[in-house]
Design a protein around this motif. Structure first.
Motif, PDB file in Angstrom:
ATOM      1  N   UNK A  30       0.839  -1.202   0.000  1.00  0.00           N
ATOM      2  CA  UNK A  30       0.000   0.000   0.000  1.00  0.00           C
ATOM      3  C   UNK A  30       0.873   1.251   0.000  1.00  0.00           C
ATOM      4  N   UNK A  31       1.911   1.276   0.831  1.00  0.00           N
ATOM      5  CA  UNK A  31       2.803   2.437   0.886  1.00  0.00           C
ATOM      6  C   UNK A  31       3.524   2.662  -0.435  1.00  0.00           C
ATOM      7  N   UNK A  32       3.994   1.599  -1.073  1.00  0.00           N
ATOM      8  CA  UNK A  32       4.680   1.741  -2.356  1.00  0.00           C
ATOM      9  C   UNK A  32       3.717   2.212  -3.446  1.00  0.00           C
ATOM     10  N   UNK A  33       2.498   1.698  -3.438  1.00  0.00           N
ATOM     11  CA  UNK A  33       1.496   2.152  -4.418  1.00  0.00           C
ATOM     12  C   UNK A  33       1.142   3.625  -4.222  1.00  0.00           C
ATOM     13  N   UNK A  34       1.080   4.053  -2.965  1.00  0.00           N
ATOM     14  CA  UNK A  34       0.791   5.460  -2.678  1.00  0.00           C
ATOM     15  C   UNK A  34       1.866   6.374  -3.263  1.00  0.00           C
ATOM     16  N   UNK A  35       3.131   5.974  -3.181  1.00  0.00           N
ATOM     17  CA  UNK A  35       4.218   6.776  -3.752  1.00  0.00           C
ATOM     18  C   UNK A  35       4.026   6.904  -5.257  1.00  0.00           C
ATOM     19  N   UNK A  37       1.167   6.447  -7.015  1.00  0.00           N
ATOM     20  CA  UNK A  37      -0.072   7.169  -7.321  1.00  0.00           C
ATOM     21  C   UNK A  37       0.071   8.672  -7.106  1.00  0.00           C
ATOM     22  N   UNK A  38       0.726   9.065  -6.028  1.00  0.00           N
ATOM     23  CA  UNK A  38       0.867  10.494  -5.703  1.00  0.00           C
ATOM     24  C   UNK A  38       2.090  11.131  -6.355  1.00  0.00           C
ATOM     25  N   UNK A  39       2.996  10.271  -6.836  1.00  0.00           N
ATOM     26  CA  UNK A  39       4.254  10.734  -7.431  1.00  0.00           C
ATOM     27  C   UNK A  39       5.028  11.633  -6.468  1.00  0.00           C
ATOM     28  N   UNK A  40       4.961  11.270  -5.191  1.00  0.00           N
ATOM     29  CA  UNK A  40       5.697  12.005  -4.159  1.00  0.00           C
ATOM     30  C   UNK A  40       5.909  11.103  -2.948  1.00  0.00           C
ATOM     31  N   UNK A  41       6.836  11.517  -2.113  1.00  0.00           N
ATOM     32  CA  UNK A  41       7.121  10.779  -0.884  1.00  0.00           C
ATOM     33  C   UNK A  41       6.084  11.115   0.171  1.00  0.00           C
ATOM     34  N   UNK A  42       5.853  10.213   1.099  1.00  0.00           N
ATOM     35  CA  UNK A  42       4.900  10.505   2.170  1.00  0.00           C
ATOM     36  C   UNK A  42       5.479  11.516   3.153  1.00  0.00           C
ATOM     37  N   UNK A  43       4.609  12.160   3.906  1.00  0.00           N
ATOM     38  CA  UNK A  43       5.038  13.020   5.008  1.00  0.00           C
ATOM     39  C   UNK A  43       5.079  12.153   6.253  1.00  0.00           C
ATOM     40  N   UNK A  44       6.262  12.002   6.827  1.00  0.00           N
ATOM     41  CA  UNK A  44       6.416  11.147   8.000  1.00  0.00           C
ATOM     42  C   UNK A  44       6.293  11.977   9.266  1.00  0.00           C
ATOM     43  N   UNK A  45       5.524  11.485  10.212  1.00  0.00           N
ATOM     44  CA  UNK A  45       5.306  12.165  11.481  1.00  0.00           C
ATOM     45  C   UNK A  45       6.489  11.905  12.409  1.00  0.00           C
ATOM     46  N   UNK A  46       7.261  12.964  12.760  1.00  0.00           N
ATOM     47  CA  UNK A  46       8.401  12.770  13.670  1.00  0.00           C
ATOM     48  C   UNK A  46       7.992  12.252  15.041  1.00  0.00           C
ATOM     49  N   UNK A  94      14.130   3.270  -0.504  1.00  0.00           N
ATOM     50  CA  UNK A  94      15.135   4.139   0.086  1.00  0.00           C
ATOM     51  C   UNK A  94      15.167   5.460  -0.663  1.00  0.00           C
ATOM     52  N   UNK A  95      15.148   6.575   0.054  1.00  0.00           N
ATOM     53  CA  UNK A  95      15.294   7.893  -0.559  1.00  0.00           C
ATOM     54  C   UNK A  95      16.285   8.702   0.262  1.00  0.00           C
ATOM     55  N   UNK A  96      17.505   8.801  -0.254  1.00  0.00           N
ATOM     56  CA  UNK A  96      18.543   9.578   0.422  1.00  0.00           C
ATOM     57  C   UNK A  96      18.137  11.043   0.458  1.00  0.00           C
ATOM     58  N   UNK A  97      17.702  11.564  -0.688  1.00  0.00           N
ATOM     59  CA  UNK A  97      17.291  12.964  -0.781  1.00  0.00           C
ATOM     60  C   UNK A  97      16.065  13.242   0.087  1.00  0.00           C
ATOM     61  N   UNK A  98      15.122  12.303   0.109  1.00  0.00           N
ATOM     62  CA  UNK A  98      13.921  12.451   0.919  1.00  0.00           C
ATOM     63  C   UNK A  98      14.117  12.125   2.385  1.00  0.00           C
ATOM     64  N   UNK A  99      15.307  11.647   2.734  1.00  0.00           N
ATOM     65  CA  UNK A  99      15.678  11.312   4.107  1.00  0.00           C
ATOM     66  C   UNK A  99      14.718  10.324   4.765  1.00  0.00           C
ATOM     67  N   UNK A 101      13.354   5.857   4.557  1.00  0.00           N
ATOM     68  CA  UNK A 101      13.445   4.515   4.012  1.00  0.00           C
ATOM     69  C   UNK A 101      12.273   3.700   4.547  1.00  0.00           C
ATOM     70  N   UNK A 102      11.927   2.655   3.812  1.00  0.00           N
ATOM     71  CA  UNK A 102      10.819   1.776   4.232  1.00  0.00           C
ATOM     72  C   UNK A 102      11.353   0.358   4.287  1.00  0.00           C
ATOM     73  N   UNK A 103      11.280  -0.226   5.458  1.00  0.00           N
ATOM     74  CA  UNK A 103      11.635  -1.633   5.596  1.00  0.00           C
ATOM     75  C   UNK A 103      10.379  -2.453   5.360  1.00  0.00           C
ATOM     76  N   UNK A 104      10.487  -3.735   5.509  1.00  0.00           N
ATOM     77  CA  UNK A 104       9.303  -4.580   5.340  1.00  0.00           C
ATOM     78  C   UNK A 104       8.294  -4.353   6.453  1.00  0.00           C
ATOM     79  N   UNK A 105       8.696  -3.677   7.531  1.00  0.00           N
ATOM     80  CA  UNK A 105       7.779  -3.509   8.660  1.00  0.00           C
ATOM     81  C   UNK A 105       7.358  -2.077   8.950  1.00  0.00           C
ATOM     82  N   UNK A 106       8.170  -1.065   8.549  1.00  0.00           N
ATOM     83  CA  UNK A 106       7.820   0.311   8.896  1.00  0.00           C
ATOM     84  C   UNK A 106       8.686   1.323   8.187  1.00  0.00           C
ATOM     85  N   UNK A 107       8.290   2.590   8.297  1.00  0.00           N
ATOM     86  CA  UNK A 107       9.070   3.707   7.788  1.00  0.00           C
ATOM     87  C   UNK A 107      10.115   4.109   8.826  1.00  0.00           C
ATOM     88  N   UNK A 108      11.232   4.651   8.339  1.00  0.00           N
ATOM     89  CA  UNK A 108      12.259   5.241   9.191  1.00  0.00           C
ATOM     90  C   UNK A 108      12.674   6.566   8.580  1.00  0.00           C
TER      91      UNK A 108
END
Length: 129
Positions: A30-35, A37-46, A94-99, A101-108
């Protein structure tokens, strides 16, 4: 990641572990499809997304992120604890520029890279096909 087993005479995975794995893979897809579909990285909540400092990508059959992982939900005196050196589940995005990454279990979130970081991600660069 452990290999799931079912229908064996012994050493079967529990139904709970099979469901947990199916849920994790569904969320990853779902997360990969969202990227896409939206053609952008998600906003991650710190406030809920762990940050990894002094990180690098290690080749351990699959790429994993190694570094000091701090989980915001695990705090001491209201402050996130500086994580001990640890590693993530296998990386799938993995997005170095976007700071991030997504593992099989969660975003970092990617914090301060280690001196090894840029070199470590070079071996995982694949030509677009």
């Amino acid at each position: 990641m452990d290999m799931l087993r079912f229908g064996e005479f012994q050493a079967n995975s529990s139904l709970r572990s099979i469901i947990r794995s199916a849920t994790e893979w569904h969320e990853l897809a779902k997360d990969l499809r969202d990227i896409v579909d939206r053609k952008s990285l998600p906003l991650l909540d710190p406030g809920t997304t762990p940050i990894v400092n002094e990180w690098f990508v290690e080749k351990f059959m699959v790429p994993i992120l190694v570094g000091h992982i701090s989980y915001p939900e695990k705090t001491e005196n209201g402050h996130a604890t500086y994580g001990r050196m640890n590693f993530t589940a296998p990386l799938h995005f993995f997005s170095y520029k976007g700071e991030m990454t997504r593992s099989s279990t969660r975003w970092y979130r990617l914090g301060t890279p280690s001196p090894l970081a840029e070199r470590s991600i070079e071996r995982w660069t694949m030509p677009d096909g």
